[in-house]
Design an enzyme around this catalytic site. Structure first.
Site, mmCIF file in Angstrom:
data_model
loop_
_atom_site.group_PDB
_atom_site.id
_atom_site.type_symbol
_atom_site.label_atom_id
_atom_site.label_comp_id
_atom_site.label_asym_id
_atom_site.label_seq_id
_atom_site.Cartn_x
_atom_site.Cartn_y
_atom_site.Cartn_z
ATOM 1 N N ARG A 77 3.029 -29.851 11.886
ATOM 2 C CA ARG A 77 1.601 -28.850 12.337
ATOM 3 C C ARG A 77 1.768 -27.799 10.800
ATOM 4 N NH1 ARG A 77 7.701 -28.529 15.883
ATOM 5 N NH2 ARG A 77 6.589 -30.000 17.067
ATOM 6 N N HIS B 25 10.053 -23.631 9.861
ATOM 7 C CA HIS B 25 9.676 -24.522 10.382
ATOM 8 C C HIS B 25 7.657 -24.066 9.677
ATOM 9 C CE1 HIS B 25 11.975 -24.574 13.926
ATOM 10 N NE2 HIS B 25 12.215 -24.967 13.609
ATOM 11 N N GLY C 235 -1.609 -5.139 8.540
ATOM 12 C CA GLY C 235 -2.279 -5.505 7.667
ATOM 13 C C GLY C 235 -2.543 -6.051 6.469
ATOM 14 N N HIS D 66 7.030 -30.981 11.483
ATOM 15 C CA HIS D 66 6.703 -29.169 10.876
ATOM 16 C C HIS D 66 5.822 -29.269 10.169
ATOM 17 C CE1 HIS D 66 9.736 -27.463 13.614
ATOM 18 N NE2 HIS D 66 10.322 -27.868 13.211
ATOM 19 N N ARG E 88 6.998 0.794 7.341
ATOM 20 C CA ARG E 88 7.654 2.488 8.604
ATOM 21 C C ARG E 88 7.902 1.600 10.225
ATOM 22 N NH1 ARG E 88 1.648 4.989 7.382
ATOM 23 N NH2 ARG E 88 1.954 5.997 5.736
ATOM 24 N N CYS F 154 3.186 -2.931 3.905
ATOM 25 C CA CYS F 154 2.512 -1.835 4.148
ATOM 26 C C CYS F 154 3.023 -1.037 5.334
ATOM 27 C CB CYS F 154 1.606 -2.602 4.389
ATOM 28 S SG CYS F 154 0.507 -2.991 6.325
ATOM 29 N N GLY F 155 2.788 0.139 5.928
ATOM 30 C CA GLY F 155 2.973 0.752 6.725
ATOM 31 C C GLY F 155 3.954 0.156 8.060
ATOM 32 N N THR F 156 2.918 -0.695 8.693
ATOM 33 C CA THR F 156 3.681 -2.090 9.768
ATOM 34 C C THR F 156 3.963 -3.223 9.534
ATOM 35 O OG1 THR F 156 1.620 -2.425 10.098
ATOM 36 C CG2 THR F 156 2.171 -0.255 11.898
ATOM 37 N N GLY F 157 3.418 -3.691 8.342
ATOM 38 C CA GLY F 157 3.022 -5.551 7.695
ATOM 39 C C GLY F 157 2.051 -6.243 8.396
ATOM 40 N N ASP G 196 0.319 -0.796 -0.287
ATOM 41 C CA ASP G 196 0.137 -0.081 -0.304
ATOM 42 C C ASP G 196 0.904 1.253 0.161
ATOM 43 O OD1 ASP G 196 0.649 -0.027 2.618
ATOM 44 O OD2 ASP G 196 -1.116 0.268 3.119
ATOM 45 N N HIS G 197 0.027 2.922 0.021
ATOM 46 C CA HIS G 197 0.843 3.404 -0.065
ATOM 47 C C HIS G 197 2.262 3.944 1.503
ATOM 48 C CE1 HIS G 197 -2.153 3.871 2.629
ATOM 49 N NE2 HIS G 197 -1.897 4.895 3.622
HETATM 50 C C1 RB5 Z 1 -1.838 3.032 6.365
HETATM 51 O O1 RB5 Z 1 -1.703 4.201 6.898
HETATM 52 C C2 RB5 Z 1 -1.469 1.741 7.289
HETATM 53 O O2 RB5 Z 1 -2.394 1.548 8.315
HETATM 54 C C3 RB5 Z 1 -0.939 0.690 6.682
HETATM 55 O O3 RB5 Z 1 0.221 0.942 6.323
HETATM 56 C C4 RB5 Z 1 -0.455 -0.264 7.639
HETATM 57 O O4 RB5 Z 1 0.480 -0.085 8.453
HETATM 58 C C5 RB5 Z 1 -1.855 -1.031 8.468
HETATM 59 O O5 RB5 Z 1 -1.719 -2.532 9.085
#
Ligand code: RB5
Length: 145
Positions: free
Chosen positions: A136, A97, A69, A133, A108, A64-67, A7-8
Site C-alpha cells: 500500500r 501501517h 498546513g 502494508h 493549538r 503549526c497551529g493545527t498541524g 511556524d509561530h
Molecule cells: C497560523 O496562524 C496557522 O494558520 C498555522 O499555524 C497552521 O495552523 C496552518 O495550518
C-alpha cells in the site's frame, strides 16, 4: 537524527518537545522558526521534508497551529509520508501501517503532555514490515508519478 520545525503557531510546543527529546537523548536539528513572529509554515515544512527525502534525517516532526498546513505542505514532496496525529492510537498505527516519516502536531489543538506521548509512541514504534502494508505504501509512491 531527526529534524524538528514549526511556524509561530507551533513555536512554544517545539521548544517543549526539544527539551523532551534532549531528556530522552535523541539527537535533533532545530530547523526553525526561532521566535513567535509570524512566518509561513510551507517554508519550514519544505526544509524538514527535503532533509528527510534526501536521507539527511531519519524522520521529522512539524508543528503549526493545527498541524494541517504542515502536513499538506510536507506531503507534496516525493517520498514524504507525513501524518497529522492528535491521538496515541493514530501515532502507533501510522508507524505500523504507513511507515510515516514525518509527524505533524497541532500546537493549538492538543496539550503538551499528549503531544509528548504521541511523539514517544511515534518515535518508538517500528514499521510492521507486513507485505500488505508495504504494497500500500508502494501504491502511495506510485501516485507521485
Ligand atoms: C497560523 O496562524 C496557522 O494558520 C498555522 O499555524 C497552521 O495552523 C496552518 O495550518
Amino acid at each position: 537524527m531527526i529534524a524538528i520545525a514549526s511556524d509561530h503557531g507551533g513555536f512554544a510546543m517545539k521548544a517543549q518537545l526539544m527539551e523532551h527529546l534532549t531528556e530522552r537523548g535523541i539527537g535533533f536539528d532545530d530547523l526553525g522558526c526561532y521566535s513567535e513572529e509570524s512566518v509561513d509554515y510551507p517554508v519550514y515544512a519544505e526544509k524538514a521534508a527535503r532533509g528527510v527525502a534526501a536521507g539527511k534525517y531519519d524522520r521529522a516532526v512539524l508543528i503549526c497551529g493545527t498541524g494541517i498546513g504542515m502536513s499538506m505542505a510536507a506531503n507534496k514532496l516525493p517520498g514524504i509520508r507525513a501524518a497529522l496525529c492528535s491521538d496515541c492510537y493514530s501515532a502507533e498505527m501510522t508507524r505500523l501501517h504507513n511507515d510515516s516519516n514525518i509527524l505533524c502536531l497541532g500546537g493549538r489543538t492538543i496539550g503538551i503532555e499528549l503531544a509528548k506521548r504521541i511523539l514517544d509512541i511515534w518515535l518508538d514504534t517500528p514499521f510492521s514490515g507486513m507485505e500488505k502494508h508495504a504494497r500500500r505504501i508502494a501504491g502511495i509512491a506510485a501516485l507521485e508519478k
